[in-house]
Scaffold this motif. Structure first.
Motif, short mmCIF file in Angstrom:
data_model
loop_
_atom_site.label_atom_id
_atom_site.label_comp_id
_atom_site.label_asym_id
_atom_site.label_seq_id
_atom_site.Cartn_x
_atom_site.Cartn_y
_atom_site.Cartn_z
N HIS A 264 0.80 -1.23 0.00
CA HIS A 264 0.00 0.00 0.00
C HIS A 264 0.84 1.27 0.00
CE1 HIS A 264 -3.15 -2.88 1.14
NE2 HIS A 264 -4.01 -1.97 0.77
N VAL A 265 2.02 1.25 0.63
CA VAL A 265 2.80 2.49 0.71
C VAL A 265 3.75 2.67 -0.47
CG1 VAL A 265 2.66 2.47 3.24
CG2 VAL A 265 4.70 1.54 2.11
N ALA A 266 4.08 1.57 -1.16
CA ALA A 266 5.07 1.66 -2.24
C ALA A 266 4.69 2.70 -3.30
CB ALA A 266 5.30 0.29 -2.88
N PRO A 267 3.42 2.77 -3.76
CA PRO A 267 3.09 3.78 -4.77
C PRO A 267 3.17 5.21 -4.24
CG PRO A 267 1.44 2.02 -4.69
CD PRO A 267 2.27 1.89 -3.46
N LEU A 268 2.99 5.38 -2.92
CA LEU A 268 2.94 6.72 -2.33
C LEU A 268 4.31 7.19 -1.87
CD1 LEU A 268 -0.30 6.35 -0.15
CD2 LEU A 268 -0.09 7.21 -2.49
N TYR A 269 5.07 6.30 -1.27
CA TYR A 269 6.36 6.66 -0.69
C TYR A 269 7.41 5.61 -1.11
CZ TYR A 269 3.61 9.70 2.40
OH TYR A 269 2.76 10.66 2.90
N PRO A 270 7.95 5.72 -2.31
CA PRO A 270 8.93 4.72 -2.79
C PRO A 270 10.14 4.57 -1.87
CG PRO A 270 8.19 6.11 -4.60
CD PRO A 270 7.64 6.73 -3.34
N SER A 271 10.57 5.66 -1.26
CA SER A 271 11.72 5.58 -0.36
C SER A 271 11.41 4.74 0.87
CB SER A 271 12.16 6.99 0.08
OG SER A 271 13.31 6.94 0.89
N PHE A 272 10.20 4.86 1.39
CA PHE A 272 9.78 4.05 2.53
C PHE A 272 9.70 2.58 2.11
CE2 PHE A 272 6.25 3.47 5.95
CZ PHE A 272 7.17 2.90 6.80
N ALA A 273 9.24 2.32 0.90
CA ALA A 273 9.16 0.95 0.41
C ALA A 273 10.55 0.32 0.34
CB ALA A 273 8.49 0.92 -0.96
N THR A 274 11.55 1.09 -0.10
CA THR A 274 12.92 0.59 -0.14
C THR A 274 13.40 0.23 1.27
OG1 THR A 274 13.46 1.88 -2.11
CG2 THR A 274 15.30 1.17 -0.73
N LEU A 275 13.08 1.05 2.24
CA LEU A 275 13.46 0.76 3.62
C LEU A 275 12.82 -0.53 4.11
CD1 LEU A 275 14.78 1.82 6.34
CD2 LEU A 275 12.49 2.64 6.89
N ILE A 276 11.53 -0.70 3.83
CA ILE A 276 10.83 -1.90 4.29
C ILE A 276 11.47 -3.15 3.70
CG2 ILE A 276 8.62 -3.15 4.23
CD1 ILE A 276 7.23 -0.39 4.25
N ARG A 277 11.82 -3.10 2.43
CA ARG A 277 12.47 -4.26 1.81
C ARG A 277 13.83 -4.53 2.44
NH1 ARG A 277 10.50 -1.57 -2.95
NH2 ARG A 277 8.66 -2.65 -3.78
N ARG A 278 14.52 -3.49 2.87
CA ARG A 278 15.85 -3.67 3.43
C ARG A 278 15.81 -4.20 4.87
NH1 ARG A 278 19.81 1.22 3.01
NH2 ARG A 278 21.06 -0.37 4.06
N PHE A 279 14.89 -3.73 5.68
CA PHE A 279 14.97 -4.17 7.08
C PHE A 279 14.21 -5.47 7.32
CE2 PHE A 279 11.13 -1.43 8.08
CZ PHE A 279 10.38 -2.35 8.78
#
Length: 471
Positions: A264-279
């Motif tokens: 849900h957040v990936a389309p809105l906040y791509p930078s946050f999506a990158t963080l979620i994938r990393r942690f």
């Protein structure tokens, strides 16, 4: 009240009497002797213990990889569990066949977990691109083979359209409906269905372990071989599993997993999506919850700095009612929060991007994927005609709690983001934060890196930053 745990194991219905706080890995290896599932790190990091969990969603069974070393038997009640032995029918699963044909294994210790993770990707109908394959493998370590032949095997199967997982029919899940209480060998596992039931249990049993995904608590259980005499699971509480959307906000119940949040957040906040994938690897994201990441109050939790910078508000609930607060006010001290003994985190609201808003979050760690942050900095600004109208800056991994740095925000508001204002913001970050020293980095290093991130944010907005794999 049930005295056993019911689930499907490699397609066969099971009715098992075992302490519900027994780890799935321990039971698999010592009970049915399914030793293809290995113990490596016992912390949910290496992927050798990976299994597939299946749940019914929208009339079909969906499988995802999970770490059995930090997952309890109580958590698989009512679900389908697939081990590497269960993938093979009359012939090898396509991933198994491709791995064998391509020479994708040497010592073989990590191979079962890798096969499980790629089988989960193949069953999801994911794309055949390398990004999806690498993401699926991010939670699996291989020290012998090297990843090239593993990725090549995955490409082959994904290029042929993936492959399904053998298992029970959807209708069969009615036979393993999760019990609201499981009692065995002196341990009690509660699985309330409604928020009211959860709050009543929390009121009556404030000292019980409150279990969400268990990706943090499960590490201590596995590492120290402790016992949980009484557990209250949030996994089946309907209100805590809700996802909502308004024109201005996304709302997530506390038991929504990070994998669901990511979508849900990936389309809105791509930078946050990158963080979620990393942690969090696929195994961690599929179990770990957004509420659990907040409630555990870990000083190295990567979610809170980003959520604070986004202006998230959380809702706490008890039998006395609900109360809401900004997330930055929730954390008090090391592992101490505003949460009262009889309260639970019910939900949180994430504002959608405003006009002119830019958001970035930067994680600095020794390893790119699934590593503990040395510094995590999040920046959000809203600009109008080049002038910053509002700003939110937060850092984690630095000290006992994540912190919003209002002094750094004030250096930007009412001004353009340029070298001068960025230097002022960076100086405010250095002055406002009192970082610790540990094996991940010294206080001096953390202070310098945190300040440098203000400059990285400026260059990022100017289009000068190139994403790198490690910092």
């Amino acid at each position: 009240m049930a005295n056993s745990i019911r689930f499907f194991l490699n397609g066969q219905k099971q009715d098992v009497t075992v302490r519900p706080d027994t780890t799935v890995l321990e039971w698999l290896r010592l009970g049915p002797r399914l030793t293809g599932t290995k113990e490596g790190c016992a912390e949910g990091d290496c992927g050798a213990c990976s299994v597939l969990l299946g749940d019914v969603s929208n009339g079909e069974i969906r499988y995802h990889a999970a770490n059995s070393c930090i997952m309890t038997m109580g958590q698989i009640d009512g679900r389908a569990l697939v081990t590497v032995e269960g993938l093979k029918g009359e012939t090898l699963h396509p991933i198994q066949a491709a791995m064998a044909e391509n020479g994708s294994s040497q010592c073989g210790f990590c191979t079962p977990g890798i096969v499980i993770s790629l089988a989960g990707l193949a069953a999801s109908g994911g794309q055949a691109d390398d990004h999806a394959i690498h993401d699926a493998l991010a939670g699996n370590l291989c020290r012998c083979t090297g990843y090239r032949p593993i990725v090549e095997a995955a490409r082959k199967v994904m290029g042929e359209g993936g492959a399904s997982i053998p298992g029970p029919a959807v209708a069969a899940f009615a036979e393993v409906e999760p019990a609201q209480q499981i009692a065995a060998s002196g341990a009690m596992f509660h699985q309330p269905r409604t928020l009211d039931d959860l709050l009543q249990l929390r009121h009556e049993k404030p000292r019980a372990v409150l279990l969400a995904g268990g990706t943090d608590l499960g590490v201590a259980l596995a590492d120290f071989h402790g016992d949980w005499g009484e557990v209250i699971s949030t996994a089946h509480v309907r209100e805590l599993r809700d996802i909502g959307e308004t024109p201005t906000h996304l709302s997530f119940g506390a038991a929504v997993t990070w994998e669901e949040v990511l979508a849900h957040v990936a389309p809105l906040y791509p930078s946050f999506a990158t963080l979620i994938r990393r942690f969090g690897s696929t195994q961690i994201r599929s179990m770990g919850t957004i509420g659990g990441n907040i409630g555990t109050a870990s000083p190295i939790g990567d979610g809170p700095p980003a959520l604070i910078a986004l202006g998230v508000e959380i809702e706490l609930a008890s039998l006395d009612g609900t109360r809401a607060m900004p997330l930055e006010d929730f954390f008090l001290d090391y592992r101490k929060t505003e949460l009262k003994p009889d309260e639970v985190i019910a939900s949180l609201r994430i504002p959608k991007p405003a006009a002119g808003q830019d958001f970035r979050v930067y994680k600095i760690s020794k390893r790119y994927d699934q590593d503990i942050s040395t510094v995590c900095g999040a920046f959000s600004v809203v600009r109008e005609d080049g002038i910053v109208r509002s700003a939110r800056i937060a850092f984690g991994g630095m000290a006992a709690i994540p912190k919003r740095v209002r002094e750094a925000e004030a250096a930007l508001v009412g001004r353009p983001i340029n070298e001068e204002t960025t230097r002022a913001s960076a100086a405010a970050i250095r002055d406002a934060l009192s970082p610790l020293s540990d094996w991940r980095g010294s206080a001096e290093y953390r202070s310098q890196v945190a300040a440098n991130l203000a400059e990285r944010f400026r260059r990022d907005l100017a289009g000068e930053v190139v994403e790198v794999m490690a910092l």
